[in-house]
Design an enzyme around this catalytic site. Sequence first.
Site, short mmCIF file in Angstrom:
data_model
loop_
_atom_site.label_atom_id
_atom_site.label_comp_id
_atom_site.label_asym_id
_atom_site.label_seq_id
_atom_site.Cartn_x
_atom_site.Cartn_y
_atom_site.Cartn_z
N GLY A 93 1.79 -10.35 -7.56
CA GLY A 93 0.37 -10.68 -7.52
C GLY A 93 -0.06 -11.65 -6.45
N GLY A 94 0.80 -11.90 -5.47
CA GLY A 94 0.44 -12.83 -4.38
C GLY A 94 -0.81 -12.35 -3.65
N CYS A 134 7.09 -4.71 3.84
CA CYS A 134 7.83 -5.83 4.45
C CYS A 134 9.12 -5.25 5.07
CB CYS A 134 8.11 -6.95 3.45
SG CYS A 134 8.98 -6.43 1.97
C1 SAM Z 1 6.30 -5.01 -2.29
S1 SAM Z 1 6.14 -5.25 -3.97
C2 SAM Z 1 4.45 -5.73 -4.10
C3 SAM Z 1 4.18 -7.18 -3.76
C4 SAM Z 1 2.78 -7.60 -4.15
N1 SAM Z 1 1.78 -6.76 -3.53
C5 SAM Z 1 2.48 -9.05 -3.81
O1 SAM Z 1 1.90 -9.32 -2.75
O2 SAM Z 1 2.83 -9.93 -4.60
C6 SAM Z 1 6.09 -3.60 -4.54
C7 SAM Z 1 5.73 -3.47 -6.01
O3 SAM Z 1 5.56 -2.08 -6.28
C8 SAM Z 1 5.92 -1.83 -7.60
N2 SAM Z 1 6.09 -0.38 -7.74
C9 SAM Z 1 7.13 0.39 -7.36
N3 SAM Z 1 6.87 1.70 -7.62
C10 SAM Z 1 5.65 1.73 -8.17
C11 SAM Z 1 4.82 2.77 -8.68
N4 SAM Z 1 5.22 4.05 -8.65
N5 SAM Z 1 3.62 2.44 -9.18
C12 SAM Z 1 3.20 1.16 -9.23
N6 SAM Z 1 3.94 0.14 -8.78
C13 SAM Z 1 5.13 0.41 -8.25
C14 SAM Z 1 7.17 -2.67 -7.80
O4 SAM Z 1 7.39 -2.94 -9.17
C15 SAM Z 1 6.82 -3.93 -7.00
O5 SAM Z 1 6.28 -4.91 -7.85
#
Ligand code: SAM
Length: 435
Positions: free
Chosen positions: A258-259, A376
Amino acid sequence: MTIDARACAALVLSQVTSDGRSLSEALPAAVQAITDARQRALVQELSYGTLRWYYRLDAMLQRLLKKPLKQRDADVRCVLLLGLYQLDQLAMPQRVAVNETVQATHALNKQWASGLVNAVLRNYQRQSAQCQEAVAVEPVARFAHPAWLIERLQSDWPDDWETVLTANNARPPFSLRINRQCMTRAEYLEKLTELSLEARPLAHVDTGIRLDRPVPVDILPGFADGYISVQDGAAQLAAGLLDLQPGQRVLDACAAPGGKTAHILESEPALAELTAVDVEARRLLRISENLSRLSLSANLVQGDAAATADWWDGQSYDRILLDVPCSATGVIRRHPDIKLLRRAEDIAGLVRLQMQLLQAMWPLLSSGGMLLYCTCSVLADENSDQIGRFLEAQKDAAELPIAAGWGHECLHGRQILPGENEMDGFYFACITRTA
Ligand SMILES: C[S@@+](CC[C@H](N)C(=O)[O-])C[C@H]1O[C@@H](n2cnc3c(N)ncnc32)[C@H](O)[C@@H]1O
Protein backbone atom coordinates in the site's frame (compact mmCIF):
# COMPACT_ATOMS: atom_id res chain seq x y z
CA MET A 1 17.76 -15.47 27.03
CA THR A 2 21.19 -15.06 25.40
CA ILE A 3 21.14 -16.09 21.78
CA ASP A 4 24.35 -16.39 19.78
CA ALA A 5 23.95 -13.81 16.98
CA ARG A 6 26.18 -15.71 14.52
CA ALA A 7 24.37 -19.00 15.11
CA CYS A 8 21.06 -17.20 14.66
CA ALA A 9 22.27 -15.61 11.38
CA ALA A 10 23.52 -19.03 10.18
CA LEU A 11 20.04 -20.48 10.72
CA VAL A 12 18.46 -17.57 8.82
CA LEU A 13 20.95 -18.06 5.98
CA SER A 14 20.36 -21.79 5.78
CA GLN A 15 16.59 -21.19 5.52
CA VAL A 16 17.21 -18.91 2.54
CA THR A 17 19.95 -20.92 0.82
CA SER A 18 18.57 -24.43 1.45
CA ASP A 19 14.82 -24.01 1.98
CA GLY A 20 14.19 -21.15 -0.46
CA ARG A 21 12.61 -18.97 2.24
CA SER A 22 12.79 -15.21 1.76
CA LEU A 23 14.92 -13.08 4.07
CA SER A 24 11.97 -10.86 4.94
CA GLU A 25 10.14 -13.94 6.26
CA ALA A 26 13.06 -15.75 7.91
CA LEU A 27 14.82 -12.84 9.63
CA PRO A 28 11.98 -11.27 11.70
CA ALA A 29 10.93 -14.71 12.97
CA ALA A 30 14.53 -15.53 13.97
CA VAL A 31 15.29 -12.30 15.84
CA GLN A 32 11.96 -12.14 17.66
CA ALA A 33 13.39 -13.63 20.86
CA ILE A 34 16.54 -11.45 20.87
CA THR A 35 16.01 -8.57 23.27
CA ASP A 36 19.37 -6.83 22.83
CA ALA A 37 19.11 -4.32 19.94
CA ARG A 38 22.84 -4.60 19.07
CA GLN A 39 22.61 -8.38 18.80
CA ARG A 40 19.54 -8.06 16.58
CA ALA A 41 21.40 -5.55 14.39
CA LEU A 42 24.35 -7.97 14.13
CA VAL A 43 22.10 -10.83 12.98
CA GLN A 44 20.63 -8.51 10.36
CA GLU A 45 24.04 -7.28 9.18
CA LEU A 46 25.44 -10.80 8.87
CA SER A 47 22.33 -12.13 7.10
CA TYR A 48 22.04 -9.31 4.57
CA GLY A 49 25.78 -8.96 4.01
CA THR A 50 26.43 -12.68 3.52
CA LEU A 51 23.60 -12.90 0.98
CA ARG A 52 24.77 -9.73 -0.78
CA TRP A 53 28.20 -11.30 -1.31
CA TYR A 54 27.02 -14.93 -1.41
CA TYR A 55 28.41 -15.84 -4.83
CA ARG A 56 31.83 -14.38 -3.98
CA LEU A 57 31.97 -16.02 -0.54
CA ASP A 58 30.78 -19.34 -1.92
CA ALA A 59 33.56 -19.33 -4.55
CA MET A 60 36.09 -18.64 -1.78
CA LEU A 61 34.67 -21.39 0.40
CA GLN A 62 34.88 -23.93 -2.42
CA ARG A 63 38.61 -23.18 -2.68
CA LEU A 64 39.13 -23.46 1.06
CA LEU A 65 37.14 -26.64 1.77
CA LYS A 66 38.79 -29.98 0.99
CA LYS A 67 35.40 -31.66 0.41
CA PRO A 68 31.86 -30.27 0.32
CA LEU A 69 29.76 -30.45 3.47
CA LYS A 70 26.74 -32.75 3.70
CA GLN A 71 23.27 -31.28 3.13
CA ARG A 72 22.39 -31.86 6.80
CA ASP A 73 25.24 -29.51 7.72
CA ALA A 74 23.86 -26.54 5.77
CA ASP A 75 24.00 -24.54 9.03
CA VAL A 76 27.75 -25.19 9.36
CA ARG A 77 28.26 -24.12 5.75
CA CYS A 78 26.41 -20.89 6.56
CA VAL A 79 28.61 -20.34 9.63
CA LEU A 80 31.62 -20.60 7.31
CA LEU A 81 30.09 -18.17 4.79
CA LEU A 82 29.29 -15.56 7.39
CA GLY A 83 32.75 -16.02 8.88
CA LEU A 84 34.26 -15.28 5.46
CA TYR A 85 31.89 -12.32 5.06
CA GLN A 86 33.26 -10.73 8.23
CA LEU A 87 36.88 -11.27 7.18
CA ASP A 88 36.40 -10.23 3.54
CA GLN A 89 33.97 -7.31 3.85
CA LEU A 90 33.73 -5.95 7.39
CA ALA A 91 36.17 -3.76 9.25
CA MET A 92 36.00 -5.77 12.47
CA PRO A 93 38.93 -7.13 14.46
CA GLN A 94 39.73 -10.42 12.70
CA ARG A 95 40.57 -12.30 15.90
CA VAL A 96 37.13 -11.48 17.32
CA ALA A 97 35.43 -12.47 14.07
CA VAL A 98 37.18 -15.87 13.96
CA ASN A 99 36.72 -16.70 17.66
CA GLU A 100 33.07 -15.68 17.78
CA THR A 101 32.30 -17.55 14.57
CA VAL A 102 33.91 -20.73 15.94
CA GLN A 103 31.74 -20.29 19.08
CA ALA A 104 28.62 -20.32 16.90
CA THR A 105 29.20 -24.04 16.17
CA HIS A 106 28.69 -24.74 19.91
CA ALA A 107 25.49 -22.71 19.98
CA LEU A 108 24.27 -24.80 17.03
CA ASN A 109 25.21 -28.00 18.85
CA LYS A 110 27.73 -28.80 16.13
CA GLN A 111 30.84 -28.88 18.32
CA TRP A 112 32.47 -31.29 15.87
CA ALA A 113 32.66 -28.44 13.34
CA SER A 114 34.55 -25.96 15.54
CA GLY A 115 37.96 -27.25 14.39
CA LEU A 116 36.86 -27.10 10.75
CA VAL A 117 35.53 -23.53 11.04
CA ASN A 118 38.67 -22.43 12.85
CA ALA A 119 40.91 -24.06 10.22
CA VAL A 120 39.04 -22.66 7.20
CA LEU A 121 38.89 -19.10 8.55
CA ARG A 122 42.56 -19.10 9.61
CA ASN A 123 43.48 -20.56 6.26
CA TYR A 124 41.61 -17.70 4.58
CA GLN A 125 43.47 -15.16 6.75
CA ARG A 126 46.79 -16.66 5.63
CA GLN A 127 45.94 -16.67 1.92
CA SER A 128 43.37 -13.87 1.61
CA ALA A 129 45.24 -12.08 -1.21
CA GLN A 130 45.49 -15.24 -3.37
CA CYS A 131 41.88 -16.13 -2.61
CA GLN A 132 40.63 -12.66 -3.58
CA GLU A 133 42.72 -12.68 -6.76
CA ALA A 134 41.47 -16.13 -7.76
CA VAL A 135 37.79 -15.23 -7.44
CA ALA A 136 38.27 -11.87 -9.18
CA VAL A 137 38.60 -13.61 -12.55
CA GLU A 138 35.31 -15.51 -12.32
CA PRO A 139 32.41 -13.15 -13.27
CA VAL A 140 29.90 -14.86 -10.92
CA ALA A 141 32.22 -14.42 -7.93
CA ARG A 142 33.59 -11.06 -9.03
CA PHE A 143 30.16 -9.43 -9.40
CA ALA A 144 28.51 -11.66 -6.77
CA HIS A 145 25.52 -12.41 -9.01
CA PRO A 146 24.21 -15.61 -10.64
CA ALA A 147 25.43 -16.22 -14.20
CA TRP A 148 21.96 -16.05 -15.79
CA LEU A 149 21.35 -12.57 -14.40
CA ILE A 150 24.77 -11.25 -15.44
CA GLU A 151 24.08 -12.52 -18.97
CA ARG A 152 20.61 -10.95 -19.12
CA LEU A 153 21.91 -7.61 -17.89
CA GLN A 154 24.73 -7.72 -20.43
CA SER A 155 22.21 -8.28 -23.18
CA ASP A 156 19.57 -5.74 -21.98
CA TRP A 157 22.00 -3.02 -20.80
CA PRO A 158 25.20 -3.41 -22.86
CA ASP A 159 26.57 -0.03 -21.68
CA ASP A 160 25.38 -0.17 -18.07
CA TRP A 161 25.41 -3.79 -16.88
CA GLU A 162 28.54 -3.43 -14.79
CA THR A 163 27.23 -0.29 -13.10
CA VAL A 164 23.97 -2.11 -12.36
CA LEU A 165 25.79 -5.08 -10.81
CA THR A 166 27.93 -2.78 -8.68
CA ALA A 167 24.88 -0.77 -7.55
CA ASN A 168 23.09 -4.00 -6.60
CA ASN A 169 25.90 -4.77 -4.15
CA ALA A 170 25.76 -1.37 -2.45
CA ARG A 171 23.82 -0.67 0.72
CA PRO A 172 20.48 0.97 -0.12
CA PRO A 173 19.65 4.52 0.94
CA PHE A 174 17.07 5.13 3.66
CA SER A 175 14.41 7.28 2.02
CA LEU A 176 11.22 8.81 3.33
CA ARG A 177 8.08 10.24 1.81
CA ILE A 178 6.60 13.18 3.64
CA ASN A 179 2.85 13.53 3.79
CA ARG A 180 2.31 16.99 2.35
CA GLN A 181 -1.16 17.07 3.87
CA CYS A 182 0.63 17.38 7.25
CA MET A 183 3.69 19.52 6.54
CA THR A 184 6.15 20.68 3.90
CA ARG A 185 9.38 18.88 3.15
CA ALA A 186 11.38 21.91 4.37
CA GLU A 187 9.54 21.83 7.71
CA TYR A 188 10.22 18.12 8.13
CA LEU A 189 13.90 18.55 7.25
CA GLU A 190 14.11 21.16 10.01
CA LYS A 191 12.64 18.70 12.51
CA LEU A 192 15.25 16.13 11.52
CA THR A 193 18.03 18.71 11.92
CA GLU A 194 16.77 19.51 15.43
CA LEU A 195 17.27 15.82 16.26
CA SER A 196 20.74 15.84 14.63
CA LEU A 197 19.53 13.40 11.97
CA GLU A 198 21.44 14.25 8.80
CA ALA A 199 19.08 14.35 5.82
CA ARG A 200 18.55 16.06 2.47
CA PRO A 201 15.85 16.35 -0.17
CA LEU A 202 15.70 13.76 -2.94
CA ALA A 203 15.84 15.08 -6.49
CA HIS A 204 12.86 14.49 -8.84
CA VAL A 205 10.24 13.85 -6.13
CA ASP A 206 9.03 16.78 -4.06
CA THR A 207 7.98 14.46 -1.22
CA GLY A 208 11.30 12.60 -0.93
CA ILE A 209 13.95 12.83 1.79
CA ARG A 210 17.10 10.78 2.15
CA LEU A 211 18.59 10.19 5.58
CA ASP A 212 22.34 9.65 5.80
CA ARG A 213 21.85 6.65 8.07
CA PRO A 214 18.96 4.22 8.55
CA VAL A 215 17.18 4.65 11.88
CA PRO A 216 14.30 2.83 13.57
CA VAL A 217 11.08 4.45 12.35
CA ASP A 218 9.77 5.09 15.84
CA ILE A 219 12.46 7.71 16.48
CA LEU A 220 11.36 9.68 13.40
CA PRO A 221 9.20 12.66 14.40
CA GLY A 222 5.52 12.17 13.58
CA PHE A 223 5.87 8.62 12.23
CA ALA A 224 3.05 7.24 14.39
CA ASP A 225 0.89 10.23 13.41
CA GLY A 226 1.33 9.63 9.71
CA TYR A 227 3.62 12.56 8.84
CA ILE A 228 5.98 10.32 6.94
CA SER A 229 6.39 6.87 5.42
CA VAL A 230 9.46 4.87 4.45
CA GLN A 231 9.51 4.70 0.65
CA ASP A 232 12.19 4.77 -2.02
CA GLY A 233 12.31 7.79 -4.32
CA ALA A 234 11.49 5.77 -7.45
CA ALA A 235 8.29 4.41 -5.92
CA GLN A 236 7.34 8.02 -5.13
CA LEU A 237 7.31 8.87 -8.84
CA ALA A 238 4.14 6.83 -9.48
CA ALA A 239 1.62 9.22 -7.88
CA GLY A 240 2.94 12.18 -9.91
CA LEU A 241 2.91 10.23 -13.17
CA LEU A 242 -0.76 9.38 -12.64
CA ASP A 243 -1.70 13.09 -13.06
CA LEU A 244 -4.44 12.77 -10.44
CA GLN A 245 -7.41 15.18 -10.45
CA PRO A 246 -10.30 15.73 -8.01
CA GLY A 247 -13.33 13.54 -8.68
CA GLN A 248 -11.44 10.74 -10.45
CA ARG A 249 -12.11 7.05 -9.92
CA VAL A 250 -8.77 5.32 -9.40
CA LEU A 251 -7.84 1.63 -9.27
CA ASP A 252 -4.62 0.39 -7.66
CA ALA A 253 -4.67 -3.16 -9.03
CA CYS A 254 -1.72 -4.81 -7.24
CA ALA A 255 -1.68 -2.66 -4.18
CA ALA A 256 -0.08 -4.33 -1.15
CA PRO A 257 1.57 -3.27 1.09
CA GLY A 258 0.00 0.00 0.00
CA GLY A 259 2.93 2.41 -0.31
CA LYS A 260 1.65 3.83 -3.58
CA THR A 261 -2.02 3.60 -2.49
CA ALA A 262 -1.23 5.89 0.43
CA HIS A 263 0.79 8.28 -1.71
CA ILE A 264 -2.10 8.55 -4.21
CA LEU A 265 -4.48 9.49 -1.38
CA GLU A 266 -2.01 11.99 0.10
CA SER A 267 -1.47 13.56 -3.34
CA GLU A 268 -5.14 13.99 -4.23
CA PRO A 269 -7.51 13.87 -1.25
CA ALA A 270 -10.55 14.75 -3.41
CA LEU A 271 -10.69 11.56 -5.50
CA ALA A 272 -14.19 10.14 -6.02
CA GLU A 273 -12.91 6.66 -5.19
CA LEU A 274 -9.75 4.64 -4.76
CA THR A 275 -10.06 0.87 -4.97
CA ALA A 276 -7.01 -1.12 -3.90
CA VAL A 277 -6.90 -4.80 -4.91
CA ASP A 278 -4.46 -7.47 -3.85
CA VAL A 279 -4.63 -11.22 -4.18
CA GLU A 280 -2.98 -11.97 -0.82
CA ALA A 281 -5.18 -11.48 2.22
CA ARG A 282 -2.15 -11.25 4.52
CA ARG A 283 -0.64 -8.49 2.43
CA LEU A 284 -3.98 -6.68 2.13
CA LEU A 285 -3.93 -6.39 5.90
CA ARG A 286 -0.66 -4.45 5.57
CA ILE A 287 -2.47 -1.89 3.38
CA SER A 288 -5.14 -1.42 5.98
CA GLU A 289 -2.51 -1.01 8.77
CA ASN A 290 -0.56 1.51 6.68
CA LEU A 291 -3.64 3.51 5.74
CA SER A 292 -4.88 3.56 9.31
CA ARG A 293 -1.53 4.98 10.57
CA LEU A 294 -1.86 7.71 7.92
CA SER A 295 -5.60 8.31 8.69
CA LEU A 296 -6.47 7.48 5.09
CA SER A 297 -9.07 5.15 3.68
CA ALA A 298 -9.69 3.25 0.46
CA ASN A 299 -11.99 0.57 -0.82
CA LEU A 300 -9.90 -2.56 -0.12
CA VAL A 301 -10.58 -5.69 -2.14
CA GLN A 302 -8.99 -9.09 -1.66
CA GLY A 303 -8.99 -10.89 -4.97
CA ASP A 304 -7.28 -11.70 -8.22
CA ALA A 305 -7.12 -8.45 -10.15
CA ALA A 306 -7.43 -10.44 -13.39
CA ALA A 307 -10.73 -12.04 -12.25
CA THR A 308 -12.56 -8.71 -12.62
CA ALA A 309 -16.01 -10.36 -12.62
CA ASP A 310 -15.46 -11.19 -8.93
CA TRP A 311 -15.02 -7.62 -7.71
CA TRP A 312 -15.54 -4.91 -10.35
CA ASP A 313 -18.72 -2.79 -10.04
CA GLY A 314 -18.83 -2.13 -13.80
CA GLN A 315 -17.93 1.59 -13.62
CA SER A 316 -14.79 2.50 -15.52
CA TYR A 317 -11.70 4.01 -13.89
CA ASP A 318 -10.02 7.27 -14.94
CA ARG A 319 -6.67 6.04 -13.67
CA ILE A 320 -5.30 2.53 -13.15
CA LEU A 321 -2.03 1.86 -11.41
CA LEU A 322 -0.72 -1.58 -12.37
CA ASP A 323 2.34 -2.23 -10.21
CA VAL A 324 2.73 -5.82 -11.32
CA PRO A 325 4.49 -8.73 -9.58
CA CYS A 326 7.91 -8.92 -11.21
CA SER A 327 11.45 -10.30 -10.92
CA ALA A 328 12.34 -7.48 -8.47
CA THR A 329 15.74 -7.27 -10.17
CA GLY A 330 15.69 -3.49 -9.60
CA VAL A 331 15.63 -3.82 -5.81
CA ILE A 332 18.36 -6.41 -5.25
CA ARG A 333 20.31 -3.98 -3.06
CA ARG A 334 17.33 -4.01 -0.65
CA HIS A 335 16.60 -7.73 -1.02
CA PRO A 336 19.88 -9.54 -1.76
CA ASP A 337 18.15 -12.92 -1.34
CA ILE A 338 16.59 -12.30 -4.77
CA LYS A 339 19.94 -13.27 -6.29
CA LEU A 340 19.49 -16.78 -4.89
CA LEU A 341 15.73 -17.18 -4.93
CA ARG A 342 14.94 -15.86 -8.41
CA ARG A 343 15.66 -18.33 -11.23
CA ALA A 344 16.09 -17.67 -14.94
CA GLU A 345 13.08 -19.88 -15.64
CA ASP A 346 10.81 -17.70 -13.43
CA ILE A 347 10.92 -14.79 -15.86
CA ALA A 348 8.71 -16.28 -18.60
CA GLY A 349 5.96 -17.05 -16.04
CA LEU A 350 6.12 -13.51 -14.65
CA VAL A 351 5.95 -12.02 -18.14
CA ARG A 352 2.83 -14.11 -18.85
CA LEU A 353 1.18 -13.04 -15.59
CA GLN A 354 1.96 -9.36 -16.25
CA MET A 355 0.40 -9.56 -19.73
CA GLN A 356 -2.65 -11.31 -18.29
CA LEU A 357 -3.07 -8.49 -15.77
CA LEU A 358 -2.57 -5.80 -18.44
CA GLN A 359 -5.19 -7.39 -20.67
CA ALA A 360 -7.64 -7.85 -17.78
CA MET A 361 -7.28 -4.21 -16.65
CA TRP A 362 -7.73 -2.70 -20.09
CA PRO A 363 -11.57 -2.94 -20.36
CA LEU A 364 -11.84 -1.22 -16.94
CA LEU A 365 -10.12 1.97 -18.15
CA SER A 366 -12.30 4.86 -19.34
CA SER A 367 -11.81 6.33 -22.77
CA GLY A 368 -9.12 9.00 -22.41
CA GLY A 369 -8.10 7.49 -19.08
CA MET A 370 -4.55 6.47 -18.19
CA LEU A 371 -3.00 3.19 -17.07
CA LEU A 372 0.39 3.43 -15.40
CA TYR A 373 2.28 0.15 -15.72
CA CYS A 374 5.27 -0.20 -13.42
CA THR A 375 7.73 -2.78 -12.19
CA CYS A 376 10.77 -2.85 -9.92
CA SER A 377 12.55 -4.88 -12.61
CA VAL A 378 15.43 -3.95 -14.91
CA LEU A 379 14.69 -6.67 -17.47
CA ALA A 380 13.44 -5.53 -20.88
CA ASP A 381 11.18 -8.57 -21.19
CA GLU A 382 9.07 -7.35 -18.26
CA ASN A 383 9.30 -3.68 -19.22
CA SER A 384 9.79 -2.02 -22.61
CA ASP A 385 9.35 -5.27 -24.60
CA GLN A 386 6.23 -6.17 -22.61
CA ILE A 387 4.61 -2.78 -23.33
CA GLY A 388 5.66 -3.07 -26.98
CA ARG A 389 3.80 -6.40 -27.25
CA PHE A 390 0.73 -4.96 -25.50
CA LEU A 391 0.55 -1.86 -27.74
CA GLU A 392 0.95 -4.04 -30.81
CA ALA A 393 -2.03 -6.20 -29.84
CA GLN A 394 -4.30 -3.51 -28.30
CA LYS A 395 -5.29 -1.16 -31.07
CA ASP A 396 -7.11 1.35 -28.80
CA ALA A 397 -4.00 1.76 -26.61
CA ALA A 398 -1.53 4.59 -27.15
CA GLU A 399 1.59 5.35 -25.22
CA LEU A 400 1.91 8.73 -23.50
CA PRO A 401 5.51 9.97 -23.47
CA ILE A 402 7.11 10.52 -20.06
CA ALA A 403 9.12 13.74 -20.17
CA ALA A 404 11.48 13.49 -17.22
CA GLY A 405 14.92 14.36 -16.00
CA TRP A 406 15.36 10.91 -14.44
CA GLY A 407 16.08 7.51 -15.88
CA HIS A 408 16.57 6.23 -19.42
CA GLU A 409 14.13 6.62 -22.26
CA CYS A 410 13.36 3.14 -23.63
CA LEU A 411 11.66 2.18 -26.88
CA HIS A 412 8.55 2.14 -24.67
CA GLY A 413 8.42 3.75 -21.23
CA ARG A 414 11.22 4.91 -18.98
CA GLN A 415 13.71 2.95 -16.84
CA ILE A 416 15.61 3.99 -13.74
CA LEU A 417 18.59 1.75 -13.10
CA PRO A 418 19.43 0.89 -9.47
CA GLY A 419 21.33 3.66 -7.72
CA GLU A 420 20.56 6.34 -10.32
CA ASN A 421 19.44 9.56 -8.64
CA GLU A 422 19.67 7.62 -5.35
CA MET A 423 16.67 5.55 -6.44
CA ASP A 424 15.82 1.87 -6.81
CA GLY A 425 15.61 0.27 -10.24
CA PHE A 426 12.10 0.96 -11.54
CA TYR A 427 10.24 1.02 -14.84
CA PHE A 428 7.21 3.12 -15.82
CA ALA A 429 5.01 3.28 -18.90
CA CYS A 430 1.89 5.48 -19.30
CA ILE A 431 -0.79 4.19 -21.66
CA THR A 432 -4.01 5.92 -22.61
CA ARG A 433 -7.19 4.48 -24.08
CA THR A 434 -8.10 6.14 -27.33
CA ALA A 435 -11.73 6.55 -28.43
C1 SAM B 1 5.05 -5.04 -6.60
S1 SAM B 1 3.94 -5.53 -5.41
C2 SAM B 1 2.95 -4.09 -5.24
C3 SAM B 1 3.56 -2.99 -4.38
C4 SAM B 1 2.56 -1.90 -4.06
N1 SAM B 1 1.99 -1.33 -5.25
C5 SAM B 1 3.16 -0.79 -3.21
O1 SAM B 1 3.58 0.23 -3.76
O2 SAM B 1 3.21 -0.94 -1.98
C6 SAM B 1 2.90 -6.59 -6.32
C7 SAM B 1 1.65 -7.02 -5.56
O3 SAM B 1 0.82 -7.72 -6.49
C8 SAM B 1 0.10 -8.69 -5.79
N2 SAM B 1 -0.44 -9.62 -6.79
C9 SAM B 1 0.18 -10.62 -7.44
N3 SAM B 1 -0.67 -11.22 -8.31
C10 SAM B 1 -1.84 -10.56 -8.21
C11 SAM B 1 -3.12 -10.70 -8.82
N4 SAM B 1 -3.33 -11.64 -9.75
N5 SAM B 1 -4.09 -9.86 -8.45
C12 SAM B 1 -3.90 -8.91 -7.51
N6 SAM B 1 -2.72 -8.74 -6.89
C13 SAM B 1 -1.71 -9.54 -7.23
C14 SAM B 1 1.11 -9.27 -4.82
O4 SAM B 1 0.47 -9.88 -3.73
C15 SAM B 1 1.90 -8.02 -4.41
O5 SAM B 1 1.38 -7.48 -3.23
